[in-house]
Design an enzyme around this catalytic site. Structure first.
Site, mmCIF file in Angstrom:
data_model
loop_
_atom_site.group_PDB
_atom_site.id
_atom_site.type_symbol
_atom_site.label_atom_id
_atom_site.label_comp_id
_atom_site.label_asym_id
_atom_site.label_seq_id
_atom_site.Cartn_x
_atom_site.Cartn_y
_atom_site.Cartn_z
ATOM 1 N N ASP A 1 15.611 -1.746 -5.063
ATOM 2 C CA ASP A 1 14.964 -2.309 -3.866
ATOM 3 C C ASP A 1 14.880 -1.230 -2.803
ATOM 4 O OD1 ASP A 1 14.366 -4.075 -1.519
ATOM 5 O OD2 ASP A 1 14.844 -5.649 -2.944
ATOM 6 N N ASP B 1 11.477 3.219 -3.492
ATOM 7 C CA ASP B 1 10.196 2.774 -2.955
ATOM 8 C C ASP B 1 9.262 2.760 -4.160
ATOM 9 O OD1 ASP B 1 7.655 2.495 -1.913
ATOM 10 O OD2 ASP B 1 8.122 3.591 -0.075
ATOM 11 N N TYR C 1 -4.358 -9.239 -0.605
ATOM 12 C CA TYR C 1 -3.260 -9.673 -1.480
ATOM 13 C C TYR C 1 -3.806 -10.268 -2.783
ATOM 14 C CZ TYR C 1 0.996 -12.268 -2.839
ATOM 15 O OH TYR C 1 2.089 -12.768 -3.512
ATOM 16 N N LYS D 1 -3.126 -8.749 -6.500
ATOM 17 C CA LYS D 1 -2.420 -9.523 -7.536
ATOM 18 C C LYS D 1 -3.316 -9.789 -8.744
ATOM 19 C CE LYS D 1 1.699 -10.040 -5.756
ATOM 20 N NZ LYS D 1 2.897 -9.488 -6.429
#
Ligand code: NAP
Length: 251
Positions: free
Chosen positions: A37, A60, A155, A159
């Site tokens: 993370d 990252d 977004y 996706k």
């Protein structure tokens, strides 16, 4: 026997929400887990919970060199890699993401975290998983990939890219007989920090009321689907999309 006994996995975004719930499931089912993370403290907190072996690593997911380090560290520490969950993601700026107002800068920021990272993760992990005798890649997409999402244009497109990439990776690995399956999971509306940050209280209530099963998704609802696809119970499933949304999409 535990469902992931002997498996070694990486979960990105494992310090929060769906990723943290997935880590807990994996550890309970016998896997050794690398919690990767950008928020190292959050990953460490999840690693410190009781459960099977787990380590926190900072990454990252936009950085190719960081992926190479992560996979090499995982192989060195645990002796291989069988499972990658590409879960880290951002929703981006909710206030101005329609196609007219979305800035190119924001489009690229979302694409880098939500799509490019999945490409980098698959690219780096495939040889490592193959060296370990095969395994499973689970890419976290969204129902926004499957339905028009004008208020979330960046977004949704990012996706949707994850969905298509998943199929290419699945077919590539099958054709090369690598023993690696690759599937996408499409959560609906899930009760995580991302959801809270994205919508006002009124909007959260409105969206919850529209879910056919009558409630918000919980991170565990999604983690159970990820666990299934990661495990050998899904041994004949590759290139699939698994929608986990309480019945919103029904596709
Ligand atoms: P979350 O609670 O915000 O967790 C995401 C984690 O990823 C956070 O720890 C975040 O760190 C980390 N992260 C963000 N950018 C990163 C980067 N560049 N490199 C490494 N780690 C990074 O989100 P969530 O709701 O569990 O979402 C998990 C996945 O499910 C995402 O891919 C999301 O798009 C997808 N999803 C969520 C929903 C929903 O309703 N929640 C619905 C559909 C799909 P910071 O907190 O420091 O940013």
């Amino acid at each position: 026997m535990a469902r992931l006994q002997g498996k070694i996995g990486i979960v990105t975004g494992g310090g929060s929400g769906i990723g943290a719930a997935t880590v807990r499931r994996f550890r309970r089912e016998g896997a050794r887990v690398v919690i990767a993370d950008v928020d190292f403290a959050a990953a460490q907190a999840v690693a410190a919970e009781p459960g099977g072996p787990a380590v926190a690593e900072v990454i990252d997911v936009r950085e190719e060199a960081a992926w190479q380090t992560l996979v090499a560290t995982t192989e060195r520490r645990f002796g291989g890699l069988h499972i990658l969950v590409n879960n880290a993601g951002i929703v981006g700026d909710m206030a101005s993401q329609d196609p007219e107002r979305l800035s190119l800068e924001e489009w690229r920021r979302i694409a880098a975290v939500d799509t490019e990272s999945v490409f980098l993760g698959c690219k780096t992990a495939i040889p490592a998983i193959a060296r370990s005798g095969g395994g499973s890649i689970v890419n976290i997409s969204s129902i926004a990939a499957l339905r028009p999402t004008p208020a979330l244009a960046g977004y949704g497109a990012a996706k949707a890219g994850v969905r298509q990439l998943t199929q290419s990776v699945a077919l590539h690995c099958a054709q090369k007989k690598l023993g690696i399956r690759c599937n996408s999971v499409h959560p609906g509306i899930v009760n995580t920090p991302m959801f809270e940050a994205a919508f006002s209280a009124e909007e959260r209530m409105r969206r919850t009321e529209a879910v056919p099963l009558g409630r918000l998704g919980e991170p565990d609802d999604i983690a159970d689907a990820i666990l299934f696809l990661a495990s050998d119970e899904a041994r004949y499933i590759t290139g699939a999309k698994l929608i986990v949304d309480g019945g919103i999409v029904m596709d």
